[in-house]
Design a protein around this motif. Structure first.
Motif, PDB file in Angstrom:
ATOM      1  N   VAL A 118      61.434 -21.147 -38.130  1.00 59.61           N
ATOM      2  CA  VAL A 118      62.506 -22.116 -38.347  1.00 59.61           C
ATOM      3  C   VAL A 118      62.037 -23.472 -37.823  1.00 59.61           C
ATOM      4  N   PRO A 119      61.988 -24.509 -38.665  1.00 62.45           N
ATOM      5  CA  PRO A 119      61.479 -25.802 -38.188  1.00 62.45           C
ATOM      6  C   PRO A 119      62.416 -26.439 -37.160  1.00 62.45           C
ATOM      7  N   GLY A 120      61.894 -26.604 -35.929  1.00 69.07           N
ATOM      8  CA  GLY A 120      62.647 -27.274 -34.868  1.00 69.07           C
ATOM      9  C   GLY A 120      62.146 -28.699 -34.691  1.00 69.07           C
ATOM     10  N   TRP A 121      62.527 -29.303 -33.572  1.00 64.83           N
ATOM     11  CA  TRP A 121      62.050 -30.670 -33.294  1.00 64.83           C
ATOM     12  C   TRP A 121      60.652 -30.539 -32.695  1.00 64.83           C
ATOM     13  N   VAL A 122      59.699 -30.338 -33.580  1.00 64.90           N
ATOM     14  CA  VAL A 122      58.362 -29.918 -33.160  1.00 64.90           C
ATOM     15  C   VAL A 122      57.531 -31.119 -32.698  1.00 64.90           C
ATOM     16  N   GLY A 123      56.779 -30.906 -31.605  1.00 67.86           N
ATOM     17  CA  GLY A 123      55.884 -31.947 -31.109  1.00 67.86           C
ATOM     18  C   GLY A 123      54.504 -31.771 -31.725  1.00 67.86           C
ATOM     19  N   GLU A 124      53.703 -30.886 -31.087  1.00 62.65           N
ATOM     20  CA  GLU A 124      52.334 -30.689 -31.594  1.00 62.65           C
ATOM     21  C   GLU A 124      51.937 -29.231 -31.402  1.00 62.65           C
ATOM     22  N   PRO A 125      50.917 -28.781 -32.166  1.00 67.17           N
ATOM     23  CA  PRO A 125      50.408 -27.417 -31.968  1.00 67.17           C
ATOM     24  C   PRO A 125      49.860 -27.280 -30.544  1.00 67.17           C
ATOM     25  N   ARG A 126      50.024 -26.117 -29.941  1.00 60.71           N
ATOM     26  CA  ARG A 126      49.523 -25.898 -28.587  1.00 60.71           C
ATOM     27  C   ARG A 126      48.003 -25.883 -28.583  1.00 60.71           C
ATOM     28  N   ARG A 127      47.407 -26.779 -27.813  1.00 63.01           N
ATOM     29  CA  ARG A 127      45.936 -26.857 -27.793  1.00 63.01           C
ATOM     30  C   ARG A 127      45.319 -25.583 -27.239  1.00 63.01           C
ATOM     31  N   ASP A 128      45.959 -25.009 -26.195  1.00 64.71           N
ATOM     32  CA  ASP A 128      45.408 -23.785 -25.597  1.00 64.71           C
ATOM     33  C   ASP A 128      45.385 -22.647 -26.621  1.00 64.71           C
ATOM     34  N   LEU A 129      46.408 -22.605 -27.467  1.00 64.26           N
ATOM     35  CA  LEU A 129      46.479 -21.566 -28.503  1.00 64.26           C
ATOM     36  C   LEU A 129      45.436 -21.809 -29.598  1.00 64.26           C
ATOM     37  N   VAL A 130      45.345 -23.066 -30.031  1.00 59.92           N
ATOM     38  CA  VAL A 130      44.383 -23.418 -31.086  1.00 59.92           C
ATOM     39  C   VAL A 130      42.950 -23.134 -30.612  1.00 59.92           C
ATOM     40  N   GLU A 131      42.671 -23.480 -29.351  1.00 62.73           N
ATOM     41  CA  GLU A 131      41.319 -23.230 -28.792  1.00 62.73           C
ATOM     42  C   GLU A 131      40.998 -21.736 -28.803  1.00 62.73           C
ATOM     43  N   ARG A 132      41.955 -20.936 -28.340  1.00 67.99           N
ATOM     44  CA  ARG A 132      41.734 -19.483 -28.322  1.00 67.99           C
ATOM     45  C   ARG A 132      41.454 -18.952 -29.734  1.00 67.99           C
ATOM     46  N   MET A 133      42.233 -19.439 -30.698  1.00 65.54           N
ATOM     47  CA  MET A 133      42.085 -18.924 -32.060  1.00 65.54           C
ATOM     48  C   MET A 133      40.749 -19.336 -32.679  1.00 65.54           C
ATOM     49  N   SER A 134      40.248 -20.506 -32.283  1.00 58.44           N
ATOM     50  CA  SER A 134      38.998 -21.001 -32.882  1.00 58.44           C
ATOM     51  C   SER A 134      37.770 -20.282 -32.296  1.00 58.44           C
ATOM     52  N   GLU A 135      37.958 -19.636 -31.133  1.00 56.81           N
ATOM     53  CA  GLU A 135      36.806 -18.979 -30.486  1.00 56.81           C
ATOM     54  C   GLU A 135      36.463 -17.619 -31.099  1.00 56.81           C
ATOM     55  N   GLY A 136      37.394 -17.088 -31.894  1.00 60.44           N
ATOM     56  CA  GLY A 136      37.105 -15.823 -32.585  1.00 60.44           C
ATOM     57  C   GLY A 136      36.998 -14.615 -31.673  1.00 60.44           C
ATOM     58  N   LEU A 137      37.579 -14.685 -30.475  1.00 62.21           N
ATOM     59  CA  LEU A 137      37.537 -13.554 -29.539  1.00 62.21           C
ATOM     60  C   LEU A 137      38.886 -12.845 -29.534  1.00 62.21           C
ATOM     61  N   THR A 138      38.967 -11.720 -28.798  1.00 62.82           N
ATOM     62  CA  THR A 138      40.283 -11.110 -28.562  1.00 62.82           C
ATOM     63  C   THR A 138      40.598 -11.272 -27.079  1.00 62.82           C
ATOM     64  N   TYR A 139      41.880 -11.302 -26.753  1.00 61.13           N
ATOM     65  CA  TYR A 139      42.307 -11.628 -25.386  1.00 61.13           C
ATOM     66  C   TYR A 139      43.214 -10.542 -24.810  1.00 61.13           C
ATOM     67  N   ASP A 140      43.167 -10.415 -23.482  1.00 59.20           N
ATOM     68  CA  ASP A 140      44.039  -9.424 -22.832  1.00 59.20           C
ATOM     69  C   ASP A 140      44.955 -10.061 -21.793  1.00 59.20           C
ATOM     70  N   THR A 141      44.974 -11.399 -21.757  1.00 59.00           N
ATOM     71  CA  THR A 141      45.936 -12.084 -20.865  1.00 59.00           C
ATOM     72  C   THR A 141      46.747 -13.076 -21.700  1.00 59.00           C
TER      73      THR A 141
END
Length: 550
Positions: free
Chosen positions: A343-366
Motif C-alpha cells: 500500500v503506497p504510504g508517505w514513502v521517503g526512500e528505500p532502506r540502504r541497509d536492505l538494498v546493500e544486503r540484497m545486492s551482496e547475493g548472500l543469505t542472512y540469519d540476523t
C-alpha cells in the motif's frame, strides 16, 4: 423485440487517471480500452491531464504526426494539447491537455456553474480547483474537436469518470446539447467520507441526508458537483449494485445503468511464461524477506498480501493486520506465512541497509533493525500500519510463524527494493486478502483471480457480491474466492474468518490448491470486458436517445 440500439460514431472519455496511474479507475479504463478500440478504431479518444513537466508519463507515447492538423488548429486557438498513444493493450489515442491556463478564470467558471446548474463551489479546497480546471480543459478539447472534425448528424458520446469531470460534462450539456453525456461515479465522495470517518454507512444509509453529511464532513463542493452532474447528464451510471443504492440515497438520483468493471486478460502471461514468472516473483519476495528478517523461507511458505490505496479502514488494512495477529497464535496453521502489505504510504526512500544486503547475493540469519518495513517513511511514528503492528506487539520475531512486511510504495518496477511491477508481484502470491469495508467494485480481487491467485474479499465489495451472484451462494475459497459477510459492526468476526480461511488453505493438498487456482482463473473469465461491454452500449444508447430528443 426492442428498438435497435443507437451506437456512437465517436466516443470521448475523460478521467484524471488517463495515462496517470493512481488507483482503480486507471485499471477500469486501461483494461477496457482494447475492447472499445477494436470496435471504434481510433474513434475513441481518452483525455487526461497534462501535468508531466519534470518527467514524462511512463504510460504515454507522444506522436506528433497523429491528428497534427487539428492539434495545430487547437494550439492557434489557445488550447495546449499533446496527442499520442496510451501504452496499454489496444494502444488507443490519448490526448493530454494543459489545464493550468484556466486557473485565471476560475471564479467566472464557478459563477456560471452556480447560475446554470446550482453547483456550490464556495467551499472548495484542495484538489477541487485542480480537478475542475482539468475538467473544463477536457470539455474544451471535445468542443474544439467536434466543431472542427465531426460532421453534423454523427453521433457523439462524452463520458466522464468521477466528480473530477463534472464541470466539463455540464459545460458540454449546455454548449453542445447534441452530444450524449454519460457520467460514472465509481464511489460517491460523501459515501467514501462517511466510511473513512468511522461512521456506520450501511445500516444507516436510508437515514443519511447527503447534503447535510457533506456539510458536516466538509466535502460540500465535491458532493455538489457530483450530485448536480448526476442530475443533468443524459445517462448516470455506477459500477455495482451496492454503489447504486448509495447514489440513490446520498445523491437523490437513481442510476440509469450499472456498469460492472471487467478485466482484459492480455495482461496475464501465457502458459509458457506463467510458471517462470511466478517462480521469479516468489524468489524475489523470499529474497527481500531474508535480507530484512534474517530468516530463510522455503517454497512451502504461504505468501499472502493485501494491496490498494492507503485507506486504512475502507480497504480493510486494519482487519487484515488483526487477522495476521490472530494467526500468530493459531495452533492449526500448518505452514509459515509471509504476509505483505503493498500500500503506497508517505514513502521517503528505500532502506540502504536492505538494498546493500540484497545486492551482496548472500543469505542472512540476523534481522535488520525495524524488520517490518522495506522503505523509510516520512512520518514513521504516525503511520497507521506501523502503529497497529506496534500496538499488537507484532515485531517479526524469529519464533513467529507469521511475518508481516510493509511495502509502502507504488509497485511500478522502480521502487528501489523489489523493482517489480504490481502484476508481476501478484503472480507470486498463494492468497490475496482484501477485506474491504468500502469498496464500490474491487479491482484487486478481480486482478488476483485473473492471475489464478485465490483471494478473500467481502460482500461490501461490488466484486464480492458479483462472485456470490455467479455461484448462487456465498463463494468459498475452494471456488477461488472466499466472500466474507461484513457489516458495520462485525470487525472481529471478519478477522476470525480471514484467519480461519488462511489456516484452512495451509492444510490444503496440492490437488486442492490446484483446484482452487483453476477455479479462480475460471471465475475471472466471466468478468472479461467481452462479457461486460454490453452495459456500456446500453448507456451510450440511453445518452444518444436523450441527445437526439433535444
Amino acid at each position: 423485440m426492442g428498438k435497435e440500439m443507437l451506437v456512437p460514431d465517436y466516443i470521448f472519455e475523460s478521467s484524471w487517471e488517463v495515462c496517470n496511474k493512481v488507483g482503480g479507475i486507471y485499471t477500469v479504463l486501461s483494461t477496457r480500452a482494447k475492447t472499445l478500440q477494436e470496435s471504434f478504431h481510433d474513434r475513441i479518444f481518452f483525455i487526461g491531464p497534462d501535468f508531466w513537466v519534470e518527467s514524462e508519463s511512463p504510460y504515454f507515447e507522444e506522436d506528433k504526426e497523429l491528428l497534427a492538423d487539428w492539434r495545430n488548429a487547437a494550439l492557434n486557438d489557445g488550447l495546449k494539447v499533446r496527442i499520442g498513444r496510451w501504452t496499454v493493450p489496444g494502444n488507443p489515442i490519448a490526448i493530454l491537455v494543459d489545464f493550468r491556463p484556466y486557473f485565471s478564470i476560475k471564479n467566472e467558471l464557478y459563477g456560471s456553474l452556480w447560475e446554470d446548474f446550482r453547483v456550490d463551489s464556495l467551499h472548495a479546497y484542495g484538489d477541487y480547483d485542480e480537478a475542475s480546471m482539468f475538467s473544463y480543459a477536457a470539455a474544451l478539447v471535445v468542443e474544439h474537436f467536434y466543431n472542427n472534425n465531426i460532421c453534423s448528424g454523427q453521433r457523439v458520446i462524452y463520458h466522464g469518470n468521477e466528480w473530477m469531470t463534472g464541470l466539463g460534462l455540464l459545460y458540454i450539456h449546455k454548449k453542445l446539447p447534441q452530444i450524449g453525456t454519460v457520467f460514472t461515479t465509481h464511489a460517491t465522495s460523501i459515501g467514501r467520507s462517511i466510511a473513512g470517518n468511522m461512521k456506520p454507512l450501511y445500516d444507516y444509509l436510508f437515514a443519511y441526508n447527503g447534503d447535510q453529511m457533506a456539510s458536516e464532513l466538509n466535502v460540500e463542493s465535491k458532493h455538489s458537483i457530483e450530485k448536480q452532474t448526476a442530475k443533468f447528464v443524459d445517462c448516470f451510471t455506477t459500477v455495482s449494485d451496492i454503489t447504486a443504492k448509495e447514489c440513490e440515497e446520498l445523491l437523490d438520483k437513481p442510476v440509469d445503468v450499472v456498469l460492472p468493471n471487467g478485466f482484459d486478460d492480455s495482461f496475464v502471461p501465457k502458459t509458457a511464461s506463467f510458471g517462470k514468472k511466478r517462480r521469479f516473483a516468489r524468489e524475489r519476495l523470499f529474497k527481500v524477506a531474508n535480507a530484512l528478517l534474517g530468516e530463510l523461507f522455503d517454497d512451502d511458505t504461504l505468501i499472502v498480501s493485501t494491496s490498494g490505496r492507503y485507506e486504512f479502514r475502507n480497504k480493510g488494512v486494519d482487519v487484515y493486520l488483526e487477522a495476521m495477529n490472530r494467526l500468530l497464535r493459531d495452533k492449526d496453521l500448518k505452514k509459515k506465512v509471509l504476509a505483505f502489505i503493498e500500500v503506497p504510504g508517505w514513502v521517503g526512500e528505500p532502506r540502504r541497509d536492505l538494498v546493500e544486503r540484497m545486492s551482496e547475493g548472500l543469505t542472512y540469519d540476523t534481522p535488520l533493525e525495524v524488520p517490518q518495513v522495506t522503505h523509510w517513511l516520512h512520518e514513521m511514528t504516525h503511520d497507521n500500519v506501523l502503529s497497529m503492528m506496534k500496538f499488537c506487539d507484532m515485531h517479526n520475531r524469529k519464533e513467529d510463524n507469521v511475518k508481516v512486511i510493509f511495502l509502502p510504495c507504488y509497485l511500478d518496477g522502480n521502487d528501489g527494493v523489489l523493482n517489480m511491477t504490481y502484476y508481476d508481484v501478484v503472480l507470486g502470491n498463494d492468497l490475496c486478502i482484501y477485506p474491504s469495508y468500502y469498496e464500490p467494485w474491487g479491482y484487486t480481487p478481480l486482478e488476483a483471480v485473473a492471475f489464478k491467485v485465490p483471494c478473500i474479499t467481502t460482500d461490501l465489495a461490488g466484486f464480492g457480491l458479483w462472485a456470490n451472484s455467479v455461484k448462487g451462494r456465498y463463494s468459498d475459497i475452494s471456488d477461488g474466492v472466499k466472500v466474507i459477510h461484513r457489516t458495520d459492526y462485525n470487525y472481529s468476526e471478519v478477522a476470525d474468518a480471514i484467519k480461519d480461511t488462511v489456516t484452512q488453505f495451509s492444510r490444503y493438498t496440492k490437488k486442492e490448491i490446484d483446484s482452487a487456482r483453476k477455479n479462480a482463473g475460471a471465475l475471472s473469465k466471466k468478468a472479461l470486458w467481452s462479457e461486460f461491454i454490453g452495459y456500456y452500449y446500453e448507456a451510450y444508447d440511453i445518452a444518444l436517445r436523450k441527445a437526439s430528443e433535444r
